[in-house]
Motif scaffolding. Structure first.
Motif, PDB file in Angstrom:
ATOM      1  N   UNK A  13       0.844  -1.190   0.000  1.00 20.58           N
ATOM      2  CA  UNK A  13       0.000   0.000   0.000  1.00 20.58           C
ATOM      3  C   UNK A  13       0.881   1.243   0.000  1.00 20.58           C
ATOM      4  N   UNK A  14       0.380   2.320  -0.547  1.00 22.15           N
ATOM      5  CA  UNK A  14       1.232   3.499  -0.746  1.00 22.15           C
ATOM      6  C   UNK A  14       0.839   4.703   0.083  1.00 22.15           C
ATOM      7  N   UNK A  15      -0.358   4.710   0.664  1.00 15.84           N
ATOM      8  CA  UNK A  15      -0.822   5.874   1.408  1.00 15.84           C
ATOM      9  C   UNK A  15      -1.684   5.410   2.573  1.00 15.84           C
ATOM     10  N   UNK A  17      -1.839   0.192   5.268  1.00 15.59           N
ATOM     11  CA  UNK A  17      -0.689   1.092   5.431  1.00 15.59           C
ATOM     12  C   UNK A  17      -0.651   1.683   6.830  1.00 15.59           C
ATOM     13  N   UNK A  18      -1.817   2.046   7.369  1.00 11.19           N
ATOM     14  CA  UNK A  18      -1.878   2.593   8.727  1.00 11.19           C
ATOM     15  C   UNK A  18      -1.353   1.580   9.745  1.00 11.19           C
ATOM     16  N   UNK A  19      -1.843   0.345   9.648  1.00 13.55           N
ATOM     17  CA  UNK A  19      -1.408  -0.694  10.597  1.00 13.55           C
ATOM     18  C   UNK A  19       0.073  -1.008  10.409  1.00 13.55           C
ATOM     19  N   UNK A  20       0.535  -1.054   9.162  1.00 16.25           N
ATOM     20  CA  UNK A  20       1.939  -1.371   8.911  1.00 16.25           C
ATOM     21  C   UNK A  20       2.860  -0.302   9.492  1.00 16.25           C
ATOM     22  N   UNK A  45       8.471   1.357  -3.578  1.00 16.51           N
ATOM     23  CA  UNK A  45       9.267   2.516  -3.194  1.00 16.51           C
ATOM     24  C   UNK A  45       8.452   3.504  -2.371  1.00 16.51           C
ATOM     25  N   UNK A  46       7.207   3.742  -2.755  1.00  9.68           N
ATOM     26  CA  UNK A  46       6.355   4.655  -1.998  1.00  9.68           C
ATOM     27  C   UNK A  46       6.084   4.117  -0.594  1.00  9.68           C
ATOM     28  N   UNK A  47       5.896   2.799  -0.483  1.00 11.33           N
ATOM     29  CA  UNK A  47       5.640   2.191   0.821  1.00 11.33           C
ATOM     30  C   UNK A  47       6.864   2.300   1.725  1.00 11.33           C
ATOM     31  N   UNK A  48       8.033   1.964   1.209  1.00 12.36           N
ATOM     32  CA  UNK A  48       9.245   2.067   2.009  1.00 12.36           C
ATOM     33  C   UNK A  48       9.493   3.513   2.425  1.00 12.36           C
ATOM     34  N   UNK A  49       9.219   4.440   1.523  1.00 12.27           N
ATOM     35  CA  UNK A  49       9.388   5.850   1.849  1.00 12.27           C
ATOM     36  C   UNK A  49       8.388   6.294   2.917  1.00 12.27           C
ATOM     37  N   UNK A  50       7.142   5.801   2.818  1.00 10.80           N
ATOM     38  CA  UNK A  50       6.128   6.115   3.820  1.00 10.80           C
ATOM     39  C   UNK A  50       6.598   5.696   5.212  1.00 10.80           C
ATOM     40  N   UNK A 109      13.692  -5.304  -7.372  1.00  6.59           N
ATOM     41  CA  UNK A 109      13.795  -5.469  -5.926  1.00  6.59           C
ATOM     42  C   UNK A 109      15.229  -5.276  -5.450  1.00  6.59           C
ATOM     43  N   UNK A 110      16.180  -5.808  -6.201  1.00 10.20           N
ATOM     44  CA  UNK A 110      17.584  -5.651  -5.812  1.00 10.20           C
ATOM     45  C   UNK A 110      17.970  -4.179  -5.771  1.00 10.20           C
ATOM     46  N   UNK A 111      17.517  -3.412  -6.756  1.00 10.65           N
ATOM     47  CA  UNK A 111      17.855  -1.989  -6.809  1.00 10.65           C
ATOM     48  C   UNK A 111      17.093  -1.186  -5.763  1.00 10.65           C
ATOM     49  N   UNK A 112      15.831  -1.553  -5.500  1.00 11.34           N
ATOM     50  CA  UNK A 112      15.022  -0.823  -4.520  1.00 11.34           C
ATOM     51  C   UNK A 112      15.676  -0.845  -3.140  1.00 11.34           C
TER      52      UNK A 112
END
Length: 471
Positions: free
Chosen positions: A245-247, A277-280, A331-336, A359-362
């Motif tokens: 999830x992204x947001x 996303x909230x729970x994560x 990427x958006x999830x990891x950044x979140x 995935x390797x680059x992310x």
């Protein structure tokens, strides 16, 4: 002249590869940090009446192959006798040539039972009796198998509502292998499937001895179980998702979504993603506080065969590879999580092999000291757990990231007989590294090479995962 099948130098194609495996890799203990082994079977030191109950009872890889070979369901998950099911598997094995099942089957027969005969319909009877005779020996039990393969650590996969009594019993037994739970709270975010969510919440209520009617109730119960898991030695959480999830929604909206789901009203797709996303974020903060590792298993399609899902339920060998776009969402999830101080050590697993380089680059976009390779691209998972898939994962990671910091192999298995898969991985790893040495692409420096192999096979996982007995 063809080499003998599964000889001592199986998969090892140079003297350098042979030395790296036999002198270094083969002697490393195993940290199997992600499995589906039943902790109660370790606690009770499980024994098995016959090879079918041990080998075929929960092996979805074998079930899929048997269905593909035209075996009737009665001889896979149905009412056929153990001997009939074993015969059906013996009829299937010759047709698995090229599939890792062919190698795994015969490695397991050799390493676990001392049987070098090829399994086929004609040899099934003799192998059935020889294997079952071996099962009657004193050391052929759960503890004996773990000892034989030098298994240092096992991470089981556990729902927050599960009892931890079996892990506590394992800890009290004084066995060499440490058995730790892994926190798998997937059902806590199933607001789009209220029946499953509410069944989970009801079980969690009983485990925590408290009502769960609101979002604060849910978070308090999950936090209590996070505390309990930590006390039992847990140092990893695990999360299976189609995509990240992204947001995240606000706490107020998350409360409304959860309360409606508790009354049986399903959330829509966007609401479910935002709630997840909230729970994560909350779980990520707890993991970060306690130096846990978060595992993300991404892109499985669960239960696509609705007819067999109704007949057999989940986890019956019908799940497959999904094709959701992963890159931007990941990427958006990891950044979140990172922006909110909720990104712990993380291991990413992709099910679709097209996403390997992605995935390797992310991982490299979110690395930060002092932990080496804080964001890991995990071992080739599930349908990628093949010679080709493992080689692609190793070589892509070496090209894009730091192979030398890789935390290595895991079985992700429900079977105690799966430990030869670590040997399979280690042989392949040694051969790939040795090939670079033979080609002049890596130095023929014994200390350098031995350290590289030892770290990938054991030392990296030991340092990164930080289980209590390694502290």
């Amino acid at each position: 002249m063809p080499r003998a099948f599964l000889d001592d130098n199986f998969l090892l194609h140079s003297g350098t590869a042979e030395r790296l495996f036999h002198e270094v890799a083969a002697h490393q203990p195993i940290i199997d940090y992600h499995t589906h082994l039943p902790p109660d079977e370790v606690a009770s030191n499980k024994r098995w009446e016959n090879i079918s109950s041990l080998w075929l009872g929960e092996d979805h890889y074998k079930w899929r192959a048997m269905r593909a070979n035209g075996i009737p369901e009665s001889h896979i998950t149905g009412t056929a006798s153990p001997r009939e099911k074993f015969q059906a598997w013996a009829e299937t094995v010759p047709h698995t040539a090229g599939n890792p099942l062919f190698h795994w089957t015969h490695l397991e027969l050799r390493r676990c039972f001392g049987i070098e005969t090829l399994l086929n319909p004609d040899t099934a009877e003799s192998i059935w009796h020889e294997a079952n005779e071996r099962l009657s020996e004193k050391d052929f039990c759960a503890h004996g198998i773990l000892n034989r393969f030098q298994v240092d650590t096992v991470g089981t996969t556990d729902d927050p509502s599960d009892t931890l009594s079996h892990h506590e019993e394992c800890a009290s037994l004084g066995i060499t292998t440490r058995i730790y739970p892994t926190f798998r709270p997937d059902k806590a975010v199933m607001v789009e499937r209220p029946r499953m969510l509410n069944s989970f919440c009801d079980a969690l209520e009983k485990r925590c001895d408290r009502k769960i009617l609101s979002l604060p109730d849910l978070l308090e119960a999950l936090r209590k179980r996070h505390d309990d898991f930590h006390a039992a030695g847990c140092r990893l959480s695990d999360h299976g998702m189609s995509y990240c999830p992204t947001e995240a929604c606000s706490e107020k909206e998350a409360s409304h979504i959860f309360e409606r789901a508790r009354t049986g009203e399903a959330a829509n797709k966007d609401q479910a993603d935002e709630f997840t996303a909230f729970i994560m974020q909350e779980l990520g903060r707890w993991n970060t506080e306690r130096n846990w590792t978060m595992q993300l298993h991404l892109a499985p399609v669960r239960n696509p065969n609705s007819r067999y899902f109704e007949k057999l339920g989940p986890d019956s060998g019908f799940d497959t590879i999904g094709d959701w776009p992963q890159g931007e969402r990941l990427l958006l999830f990891l950044d979140l999580l990172d922006r909110s101080g909720a990104l712990p050590k993380t291991i990413l697993y992709n099910l679709n092999p097209r996403d390997n380089a992605l995935f390797a680059a992310a991982c490299g976009s979110f690395q930060e000291g002092p932990t080496p390779a804080r964001i890991q691209w995990g071992s080739a998972w599930w349908y990628n757990d093949t010679l080709r898939g493992m080689a692609d994962q190793i070589q892509t990671l070496a090209s894009v990231g730091l192979l030398s910091r890789f935390v290595g192999m895991l079985t992700d298995s429900r079977s105690f007989l799966s430990y030869p898969r670590h040997e399979y991985f280690r042989r392949l790893l040694c051969n790939l590294i040795a090939t670079d040495v033979e080609n002049g692409e890596l130095p023929d420096d014994r200390n350098f090479l031995d350290s590289l192999i030892r770290n990938i096979c054991y030392e990296n996982a030991k340092a990164y995962l930080a289980f209590p007995h390694h502290a």
